[in-house]
Scaffold this active site. Structure first.
Site, short mmCIF file in Angstrom:
data_model
loop_
_atom_site.label_atom_id
_atom_site.label_comp_id
_atom_site.label_asym_id
_atom_site.label_seq_id
_atom_site.Cartn_x
_atom_site.Cartn_y
_atom_site.Cartn_z
N LYS A 40 0.59 -1.03 0.37
CA LYS A 40 0.07 0.17 0.27
C LYS A 40 0.79 1.04 0.35
O LYS A 40 0.56 2.38 -0.95
CB LYS A 40 -0.80 0.14 0.84
CG LYS A 40 -1.68 1.12 1.46
CD LYS A 40 -3.32 0.51 2.41
CE LYS A 40 -2.68 0.73 3.84
NZ LYS A 40 -2.99 2.19 4.28
N GLY A 113 -5.49 7.78 5.69
CA GLY A 113 -4.57 8.37 6.13
C GLY A 113 -3.18 9.33 5.59
O GLY A 113 -3.13 10.13 5.28
N ASP A 338 1.05 -1.41 12.03
CA ASP A 338 0.39 -1.40 11.61
C ASP A 338 0.24 -3.15 11.42
O ASP A 338 -1.22 -3.60 11.55
CB ASP A 338 -0.22 -1.71 9.77
CG ASP A 338 -0.25 -0.04 9.39
OD1 ASP A 338 -0.31 1.01 10.33
OD2 ASP A 338 0.49 0.57 8.51
N LYS A 365 -5.43 5.59 14.72
CA LYS A 365 -4.97 4.77 13.53
C LYS A 365 -6.16 5.37 13.07
O LYS A 365 -7.33 5.86 13.53
CB LYS A 365 -4.32 3.53 13.48
CG LYS A 365 -2.81 3.95 13.67
CD LYS A 365 -2.58 4.07 13.30
CE LYS A 365 -0.04 4.46 13.16
NZ LYS A 365 0.07 4.62 12.62
C1 S3P Z 1 2.09 4.88 6.43
C2 S3P Z 1 2.89 4.93 7.34
C3 S3P Z 1 2.45 4.74 9.23
C4 S3P Z 1 1.45 3.61 8.71
C5 S3P Z 1 0.20 3.77 7.36
C6 S3P Z 1 1.24 4.00 5.98
C7 S3P Z 1 2.91 5.14 5.31
O1 S3P Z 1 1.72 6.10 9.14
O2 S3P Z 1 0.29 3.55 9.71
O3 S3P Z 1 -0.17 2.18 7.33
O4 S3P Z 1 2.70 5.04 3.71
O5 S3P Z 1 3.99 6.36 5.57
P1 S3P Z 1 2.51 6.89 10.36
O6 S3P Z 1 3.26 7.63 9.29
O7 S3P Z 1 1.02 7.82 10.62
O8 S3P Z 1 3.07 5.87 11.58
#
Ligand code: S3P
Length: 457
Positions: A40, A113, A338, A365
């Site tokens: 992802k 997010g 995650d 999250k």
């Molecule tokens: C991600 C960073 C993580 C992770 C999210 C994907 C990314 O979040 O939890 O699913 O692709 O940079 P955080 O940076 O808020 O920890």
């Protein structure tokens, strides 16, 4: 952080469909071979960087989950061409750094997010204005962590109460190159600052006291950005000289270790299982769960180690194992941030007690994952204690969890990983686990259920 003016509500992304409940019952040993969808994080970045390169980027193995599709749609709204070919390859015609157009409608980020925070970074250093909206889960999540550094860059924000969505970013060009020390271990915040730095003349610096996933750094370098990473006193210092000129790439996205995690734990806890999961990305900043499961006694073998798209990749053979509880060090948290929901499920089936700590980030999250998992596992018959920054789980010693009573369902709070973790718990239960809503699974792992079905012995 500057004061945030409130703006009115908008329609949530998934407001128009109804929850879909499903009972996950034991289905016997899992056996066979599967391939999980693309990573992802890498998929989001492939589209964003492809959209900022000059020319045509081609991507195979892209995750076609709702989160990544939200990124694709947003980049189209800002002028890039992002198209899926009939053979599954994605082709992106970039507009060049500095070339993003002002979107005519709000950018609908759905549940994502990553899309939101990274795209806020991109918009911040372009002279355009964009409004971001999302579903009920995303609208509760804190955006102050990116508003802070991006305000220093010179962008302006109008956000909902508490620095939340919906919010509007007014970008600025020329933006100010900043040096920013991350106050939270977050790859999303790091990436937002670096992406803002792409269209900023001068050196943008991010100081990372605790290393987080480094896909942005690897991929920015791959696209030709002038980026360096140095280590000093245990900190990582990332510098990016802008403005950058990105060259289009041909990208093969490796399988997502965070998606593989559900099948790894399922195979470990369901007696008699023996599963091969092909093409799993094993970037060290992502592979913490597999290390922890090894320590718990999990039989996990890495086969055919190789490199795909600049990332280490292997096939994983996973066999049923009697796990034992351990104290999980908070220092591994960023490399498996995650994966805690599904680790908690593994712990619930282990012998003895598993303790976790330093997990405050899990509360912000897609849901508050500490409370959501404590409640869900308790409803399924596990013994769990919730602390401020972690869970303590007293394992069943391998005995199946009772499962949820008829008429009771665990609540997923629009969180795909709670839904999938509890689906896995259902496989190792006596009576099955009822999940209140499986729709969120489509955000990151649209074929989760058919793959699970395919492993029926
Ligand atoms: C991600 C960073 C993580 C992770 C999210 C994907 C990314 O979040 O939890 O699913 O692709 O940079 P955080 O940076 O808020 O920890």
């Amino acid at each position: 952080m500057p004061p945030l003016a409130p703006i009115g509500p908008t329609v949530s992304a998934s407001a128009d469909s109804q929850p879909v409940a499903k009972r996950f019952a034991p289905q016997g040993p899992l056996s066979g071979s599967i391939r999980v969808p693309g990573d992802k994080s890498i998929s989001h970045r492939s589209i964003m960087l492809g959209a900022l390169a000059v020319g045509e980027t081609r991507v195979t193995g892209l995750l076609e989950g709702e989160d990544v599709l939200a990124t694709a749609q947003a980049m189209r709204q800002m002028g890039a061409t992002v198209e899926r070919q009939p053979d599954g390859e994605w082709v992106i015609q970039g507009v060049g750094v500095g070339g993003l157009l002002q979107p005519e409608a709000p950018l609908d980020m759905g549940n994502s997010g990553t899309s939101t925070r990274l795209l806020m970074g991109l918009v911040a250093s372009h002279a355009i204005e964009a409004t971001f909206m999302g579903d009920a889960s995303l609208s509760k999540r804190p955006m102050g962590r990116v508003i802070d550094p991006l305000s220093q860059v010179g962008a302006e924000f109008t956000a909902s109460e508490g620095g939340r969505l919906p919010l509007t970013v007014r970008g600025i060009c020329p933006a100010v190159p900043i040096s920013y020390r991350l106050p939270v271990a977050s790859a999303q915040v790091k990436s937002a600052v670096l992406l803002a730095g792409l269209n900023t003349a001068g050196t943008t610096t991010v100081i990372e006291p605790v290393p987080t996933r480094d896909h942005s750094e690897r991929m920015l370098k791959g696209f030709g950005a002038d980026l360096t990473v140095t280590e000093r006193d245990g900190e990582r210092i990332i510098t990016l000289n802008g403005p950058a000129e990105l060259k289009p790439q041909v990208i093969e996205v490796p399988g997502d270790p965070s998606s593989a995690a559900f099948f790894v734990v399922a195979a470990l806890i369901v007696p008699g299982s023996d599963v091969l999961i092909a093409n799993v990305g094993l970037n060290p900043t992502r592979a913490g769960l597999f290390e922890v499961l090894h320590k718990m006694g999990g039989r996990i073998t890495f086969l055919n180690l190789r490199e795909v798209g600049g990332e280490p990749v292997a096939d994983m053979r996973v066999q049923h194992s009697q796990l034992h509880g351990i104290a999980v060090s908070p220092s591994v948290a960023p490399s498996m941030i995650d994966e805690f929901p599904v680790l908690f499920v593994a712990a619930a089936l282990a012998e003895g007690t598993t303790t976790t700590s330093g997990l405050d980030e899990l509360r912000v999250k897609e849901s508050d994952r500490l409370t959501a998992m404590a409640e869900a596992l308790t409803l399924a018959g596990a013994r769990v204690e919730e602390q401020e920054d972690g869970l303590t789980i007293h394992g069943s010693g391998g005995a199946p969890l009772p499962g949820t009573a008829q008429g009771a369902a665990v609540t997923t709070h629009l969180d795909h990983r709670i839904a999938m973790a509890m689906a896995v718990a259902g496989l190792a239960s006596a009576d099955g686990v009822e999940v209140d809503d499986v729709r969120p699974i489509a955000t990151s792992f649209p074929n989760f259920m058919p793959l699970l079905e395919s492993l029926r012995a």
